[in-house]
Write an enzyme that holds these catalytic residues in place. Sequence first.
Site, short mmCIF file in Angstrom:
data_model
loop_
_atom_site.label_atom_id
_atom_site.label_comp_id
_atom_site.label_asym_id
_atom_site.label_seq_id
_atom_site.Cartn_x
_atom_site.Cartn_y
_atom_site.Cartn_z
N ASP A 319 38.34 44.05 34.01
CA ASP A 319 38.50 42.60 33.88
C ASP A 319 37.12 41.93 33.97
O ASP A 319 36.64 41.73 35.07
CB ASP A 319 39.47 42.04 34.92
CG ASP A 319 39.28 42.64 36.30
OD1 ASP A 319 38.63 43.70 36.46
OD2 ASP A 319 39.81 42.04 37.25
N GLU A 512 28.29 47.27 42.94
CA GLU A 512 29.50 47.67 42.19
C GLU A 512 29.18 48.08 40.77
O GLU A 512 29.91 48.86 40.16
CB GLU A 512 30.52 46.54 42.19
CG GLU A 512 30.02 45.28 41.49
CD GLU A 512 31.11 44.24 41.26
OE1 GLU A 512 32.30 44.59 41.38
OE2 GLU A 512 30.76 43.10 40.96
#
Length: 577
Positions: A319, A512
């Site tokens: 996403d 991340e």
Amino acid sequence: MSTCQLCLLLLLGLGLGAQEALPPPCESPVYCHGELLHQVQMAKLYPDDKQFVDMPMASHPDQVLQAFRRLASAHNHSVPRPQLQAFVKEHFWPVGLELLSWVPEDWTASPRFLEKIADARLRSWAGQLHQLWKKLGKKMKLDVLREPERFSLIYQRRPFVVPGGRFREFYYWDSYWVLEGLLVSEMAGTAKGMLQNFLDLVWTYGHVPNGPRVYYLQRSQPPLLALMMARYVAHTNDTAFLRTNIRALAMELDFWAEKRNVSVSVAGRSHVLNRYHVPYGGPRPESYSKDAELAATVPEGAREALWAELKAGAESGWDFSSRWLVGGPDPSSLSSIRTSKLVPVDLNAFLCQAEGLMSSFYALLGNESEATRYRNLRARRLAALEAVLWDAEKGAWFDYDLEHEKKNHEFYPTNLAPLWAGCVSDPALADRALKYLEDSQILTFQHGIPTSLRKTGQQWDFPNAWAPLQDLVIRGLARSPSPKTQEVAFQLAQNWIQTNFRVYSQKSAMFEKYDISSGGQPGGGGEYEVQEGFGWTNGLALMLLDRYGDRLRSAAPPAPLQPRCLAAALVLSLLLR
């Protein structure tokens, strides 16, 4: 009419000529739908919409809603920002107060894998990564169990490891790489607790939600639960735990088979595969204002479908990405998202792997009839992967566009996911995939494998690189019987480790995602700032250090893996051995 008023009308079912509303993400009139959520999120009281929906209520939701109705009535249902801020401060706790820091009891200072790392700098760094498990450990207060209606958090009995940053709870597919890292760190007890939390969610809801929040309940993430169980059992031989929970593993696969299946006809033959599909309406609560503003750019009758596609994109874990925009009216705009119209390679590879694992589990437990059933399911999916997604000319698998009835030939690391999952009819296909990477110029990237070759500003696109996608390619190639292909897998691991190590040396943090376009830096783009932590990045780094620790180096400059260099690299590696 303002954007805020228009969105409110739609949420209340009053939009003129609007399509039939889909059900909301959950039943909570505070955390998932309703006027309170709408006004607070559209006022943008916080830089990140997730902050409000993570805040516990100070009292029962009925009392909170009653107080808000009085406030809204007094201001003709358009509460000024200062009054909204005062209301939230009075009726909600600060974010995170329902969680406690937790140091895993099975953490030890010197796990054995450190001894295998030859490079002293990498060995020291690996020790620091091992320390991060203590920083990322959390457990829930009993308040969440006693008064669940006051929280968006769903109570979990056992402590867990979180990704980090804004992600204060655990996430489904992130946790696979976290679990792998925990097993490298000899923390099988912590890994088992996390696995039990997921199994408890399946027993309660019939599937694994995206994460343990009520606003995540109607969407899942890439299905890796059976693989987590396989890794835990292989590490501990705890077959009693497997026997107790085998039905929960089957329930989760039933969810995907019944709720996310799609039929695809190719060359006159029908195949059943799976897709990401979340038929629930309204903006995502944790990204409410962005979804509402995006919906204002499309025709009124298309808004519910747009919100459902955004949720499907979140279910994919990607996403967001141009991967879900290709084939839409404007592939550069998120409003063109069409996740559910695509049959993803990685999802079907993960399910193929899970069906194979379930066959092995049932055989181990002595249930040959169920072992045979899952073996047949895997065989049918493998045939479907080859018939629908495999491209023999290019040497890789590609997402299938249901509307346009063709493959999407864009590059994504997931194009090699069947290799990683072991869902191929011939292991030598890894060598075909290596040629595909060479032809696509992917091996020229020195700091990691890009998520795509399109630069859109979305976080799951170029120039970002993500740990799980590196793993799909590295371990997929490593399965090859060819020494040349195995050597490329090692060189890709070397590049990724050096990127992680270099950024950690500069920033004292793991991230991340990474921007691989300028020497490797923390990544960017998407809906929020890059997050530190970071669970799956740490987990993959530990896995690679454990697997290749005798060969990995901290200082050697990464080199592009041009085809002409591969033979030289292989000869050099053999000489060093």
